[in-house]
Design a protein around this motif. Structure first.
Motif, PDB file in Angstrom:
ATOM      1  N   UNK A   1       0.844  -1.194   0.000  1.00 53.68           N
ATOM      2  CA  UNK A   1       0.000   0.000   0.000  1.00 53.68           C
ATOM      3  C   UNK A   1       0.886   1.253   0.000  1.00 53.68           C
ATOM      4  N   UNK A   2       0.606   2.229  -0.868  1.00 52.92           N
ATOM      5  CA  UNK A   2       1.434   3.435  -0.896  1.00 52.92           C
ATOM      6  C   UNK A   2       1.300   4.233   0.398  1.00 52.92           C
ATOM      7  N   UNK A   3       2.363   4.924   0.738  1.00 42.68           N
ATOM      8  CA  UNK A   3       2.386   5.786   1.917  1.00 42.68           C
ATOM      9  C   UNK A   3       2.228   7.227   1.443  1.00 42.68           C
ATOM     10  N   UNK A   4       1.321   7.973   2.090  1.00 38.26           N
ATOM     11  CA  UNK A   4       1.039   9.340   1.651  1.00 38.26           C
ATOM     12  C   UNK A   4       1.149  10.321   2.813  1.00 38.26           C
ATOM     13  N   UNK A   5       1.405  11.566   2.470  1.00 40.02           N
ATOM     14  CA  UNK A   5       1.381  12.671   3.432  1.00 40.02           C
ATOM     15  C   UNK A   5       0.611  13.824   2.801  1.00 40.02           C
ATOM     16  N   UNK A   6      -0.150  14.519   3.612  1.00 38.12           N
ATOM     17  CA  UNK A   6      -0.931  15.663   3.159  1.00 38.12           C
ATOM     18  C   UNK A   6      -0.582  16.848   4.051  1.00 38.12           C
ATOM     19  N   UNK A   7      -0.252  17.971   3.448  1.00 32.39           N
ATOM     20  CA  UNK A   7      -0.027  19.213   4.190  1.00 32.39           C
ATOM     21  C   UNK A   7      -1.024  20.242   3.677  1.00 32.39           C
ATOM     22  N   UNK A   8      -1.929  20.670   4.547  1.00 31.78           N
ATOM     23  CA  UNK A   8      -2.943  21.659   4.204  1.00 31.78           C
ATOM     24  C   UNK A   8      -2.593  22.972   4.901  1.00 31.78           C
ATOM     25  N   UNK A   9      -2.337  24.005   4.111  1.00 31.92           N
ATOM     26  CA  UNK A   9      -1.971  25.309   4.655  1.00 31.92           C
ATOM     27  C   UNK A   9      -3.194  26.220   4.608  1.00 31.92           C
ATOM     28  N   UNK A  10      -3.749  26.507   5.780  1.00 32.02           N
ATOM     29  CA  UNK A  10      -4.835  27.471   5.874  1.00 32.02           C
ATOM     30  C   UNK A  10      -4.179  28.850   5.922  1.00 32.02           C
ATOM     31  N   UNK A  11      -3.972  29.385   4.751  1.00 34.71           N
ATOM     32  CA  UNK A  11      -3.157  30.584   4.558  1.00 34.71           C
ATOM     33  C   UNK A  11      -3.624  31.709   5.481  1.00 34.71           C
ATOM     34  N   UNK A  12      -2.780  32.085   6.428  1.00 39.13           N
ATOM     35  CA  UNK A  12      -2.954  33.215   7.346  1.00 39.13           C
ATOM     36  C   UNK A  12      -3.628  32.868   8.663  1.00 39.13           C
ATOM     37  N   UNK A  13      -3.874  31.590   8.977  1.00 37.23           N
ATOM     38  CA  UNK A  13      -4.579  31.244  10.212  1.00 37.23           C
ATOM     39  C   UNK A  13      -3.622  31.230  11.410  1.00 37.23           C
ATOM     40  N   UNK A 292       1.035  15.423  -0.881  1.00 34.31           N
ATOM     41  CA  UNK A 292       0.063  16.359  -1.452  1.00 34.31           C
ATOM     42  C   UNK A 292       0.093  17.614  -0.588  1.00 34.31           C
ATOM     43  N   UNK A 293       0.415  18.730  -1.201  1.00 32.08           N
ATOM     44  CA  UNK A 293       0.703  19.983  -0.508  1.00 32.08           C
ATOM     45  C   UNK A 293      -0.249  21.043  -1.065  1.00 32.08           C
ATOM     46  N   UNK A 294      -1.172  21.551  -0.239  1.00 31.58           N
ATOM     47  CA  UNK A 294      -2.220  22.452  -0.708  1.00 31.58           C
ATOM     48  C   UNK A 294      -2.200  23.757   0.068  1.00 31.58           C
ATOM     49  N   UNK A 295      -2.313  24.865  -0.664  1.00 28.34           N
ATOM     50  CA  UNK A 295      -2.474  26.176  -0.051  1.00 28.34           C
ATOM     51  C   UNK A 295      -3.904  26.662  -0.273  1.00 28.34           C
ATOM     52  N   UNK A 296      -4.594  26.985   0.826  1.00 27.08           N
ATOM     53  CA  UNK A 296      -5.945  27.534   0.764  1.00 27.08           C
ATOM     54  C   UNK A 296      -5.839  29.061   0.884  1.00 27.08           C
ATOM     55  N   UNK A 297      -5.572  29.702  -0.250  1.00 26.88           N
ATOM     56  CA  UNK A 297      -5.207  31.119  -0.268  1.00 26.88           C
ATOM     57  C   UNK A 297      -6.360  32.036   0.121  1.00 26.88           C
ATOM     58  N   UNK A 298      -7.604  31.600  -0.088  1.00 23.70           N
ATOM     59  CA  UNK A 298      -8.742  32.491   0.139  1.00 23.70           C
ATOM     60  C   UNK A 298      -8.856  32.972   1.578  1.00 23.70           C
ATOM     61  N   UNK A 299      -8.431  32.144   2.538  1.00 18.83           N
ATOM     62  CA  UNK A 299      -8.484  32.610   3.919  1.00 18.83           C
ATOM     63  C   UNK A 299      -7.726  33.934   4.060  1.00 18.83           C
ATOM     64  N   UNK A 300      -6.623  34.045   3.357  1.00 17.19           N
ATOM     65  CA  UNK A 300      -5.795  35.248   3.397  1.00 17.19           C
ATOM     66  C   UNK A 300      -6.314  36.328   2.457  1.00 17.19           C
ATOM     67  N   UNK A 301      -6.430  35.977   1.176  1.00 14.97           N
ATOM     68  CA  UNK A 301      -6.694  36.998   0.161  1.00 14.97           C
ATOM     69  C   UNK A 301      -8.123  37.535   0.199  1.00 14.97           C
ATOM     70  N   UNK A 302      -9.081  36.663   0.489  1.00 15.79           N
ATOM     71  CA  UNK A 302     -10.482  37.085   0.446  1.00 15.79           C
ATOM     72  C   UNK A 302     -11.005  37.587   1.793  1.00 15.79           C
ATOM     73  N   UNK A 303     -10.417  37.124   2.883  1.00 10.27           N
ATOM     74  CA  UNK A 303     -10.981  37.435   4.196  1.00 10.27           C
ATOM     75  C   UNK A 303      -9.997  38.143   5.130  1.00 10.27           C
ATOM     76  N   UNK A 304      -8.761  37.655   5.213  1.00  8.78           N
ATOM     77  CA  UNK A 304      -7.792  38.305   6.087  1.00  8.78           C
ATOM     78  C   UNK A 304      -7.443  39.706   5.618  1.00  8.78           C
TER      79      UNK A 304
END
Length: 404
Positions: A1-13, A292-304
């Protein structure tokens, strides 16, 4: 079974101001805490509702980092979760520094900046840009938020064809232009040329800010593009790529932030729902060891940056509601990290980032559960990713405790 890692960046939290925050005029800032306080005080809401993140320790993190107890810190924590918060060691409070530090390349030098609020760009720089690109003039040349600048100069931009140049407290040079009247491809080409010129000024990013609409109704589109310099030293992403240990999938603007360095596959997405969908899809469809490396930019750009506490709170609640979908897909070989790159307190003065601790939430059967306390650098995340995939511990960062 493949081994995975996920990094979720809640931009600006961010979760509370750091000991050095006074040097940034940010003492007292607390992005998550003040959003939760705002929601608690709102007559139309009963508080910030983040049941899944709270069960992973987010309430305890907020209380430990800033003594803010508005989020429930007394719930039973999921047995596969660990939680803590990290101090930035990079000199700045910008997106690039936060992400690079996270992956083992902290920015210990000072970025170039355009500090003057008006006439921000020197004439020598503007002349070089005009000579290189064939432009005759530009608009703006000041510090501004993206929505304010297009409303102020958008009509003149359409009439004259001059692009809008602006900046902020970060190491950025931003160019706004209308997708139809100026052209998206032309805007991206302009940014590429300016990026080369700004290497001499040590500017971290040139950002294309396309928009559409008519005067009074201008809206920014999802075709933003960041033109970053490449990291100044190898990151964990480079280690993974060069060792062929695991493929690296960047979702959202991750590839832009790292100038493509260390990224095997880039998936573009716009908005928090689509970013989550693409992250989940990438996870489900990965048939080999994968980060899998994800940036959720809207927290910063749309709200922060727009100082929209209500919008930020709503977006956090939406993100929280999606978490069970991702957790249900994880095997005992997988690990998940939820973090941020800086703060951007929507209740704070101005519209710039804030110098804050960031949360580190870990989840997975391989992670030792419990309280991680205060970590000395964001790089602990990258160090843990490296260890998860069997790579040597990088120079920066101490891995979170892993179980065999």
């Amino acid at each position: 079974m493949p081994r995975k890692a996920i990094v979720l960046v809640l931009d600006s939290l961010g979760v509370g101001c750091t000991p050095d925050s006074s040097a940034f005029n940010d003492h007292g800032a607390n992005t998550l805490g003040h959003i939760a306080d705002w929601r608690e005080a709102s007559t139309s809401h009963s508080g910030l509702n983040l049941p899944n993140l709270t069960k992973m320790g987010l309430g305890k993190v907020l209380n430990s980092a800033s003594r803010n107890s508005v989020l429930n810190a007394n719930v039973d924590i999921n047995a596969k979760a660990c939680f803590g918060y990290a101090t930035p060691i990079s000199t700045g409070k910008d997106t690039t520094s936060g992400h690079w530090e996270m992956m083992g390349a902290p920015v210990e030098f000072n970025w170039g900046q355009f500090t003057d609020k008006h006439n921000s760009f020197p004439e020598e720089l503007l002349s070089r840009i005009y000579d290189k690109t064939g432009l005759l003039t530009s608009l703006g040349n000041c510090h501004s938020s993206g929505t304010t600048i297009i409303n102020k100069f958008g009509e003149e931009h359409i009439r004259t064809g001059a692009p809008i140049f602006y900046t902020s407290a970060d190491s950025v040079f931003q160019i706004a232009a209308h997708e139809l009247h100026f052209g998206l491809d032309r805007l991206l080409s302009l940014c590429e040329k300016v990026r080369v010129i700004l290497d001499d000024y040590n500017i971290g990013r040139v950002i294309a800010r396309p928009f559409l609409g008519a005067p009074g109704e201008f809206i920014r589109t999802g075709n933003r593009r960041d033109f970053s310099v490449a990291p100044h030293k190898p990151t964990v992403l480079n280690q993974l790529q060069e060792s062929a240990t695991a493929q690296v999938v960047g979702v959202g603007k991750i590839s832009d932030i790292f100038a493509g360095s260390g990224i095997d596959k880039s998936i573009k997405a716009v908005g928090i729902p689509e970013l989550f969908d693409q992250t989940l899809s990438a996870f489900k469809n990965s048939e080999s060891d994968t980060l899998i490396f994800t940036n959720f930019v809207d927290f910063d750009s749309e709200y922060g940056h727009r100082r929209d506490a209500q919008g930020y709170a709503d977006a956090l609640e939406y993100f929280d509601s999606r978490m069970p979908e991702l957790l249900a897909e994880m095997s005992d070989e997988d690990v998940l990290f939820i973090t941020a790159d800086h703060g951007c307190d929507p209740t704070w003065n101005g519209s710039d980032h804030t110098r804050e601790y960031v949360p580190i939430i870990g989840y997975g059967a391989r992670l030792k559960s419990g309280d991680l306390g205060c970590r000395s650098t964001f790089a602990d995340i990258g160090a843990t990713v490296a260890q998860h995939f069997g790579l040597p511990t990088p120079k920066y960062g101490n891995p979170l405790p892993l179980l065999q």
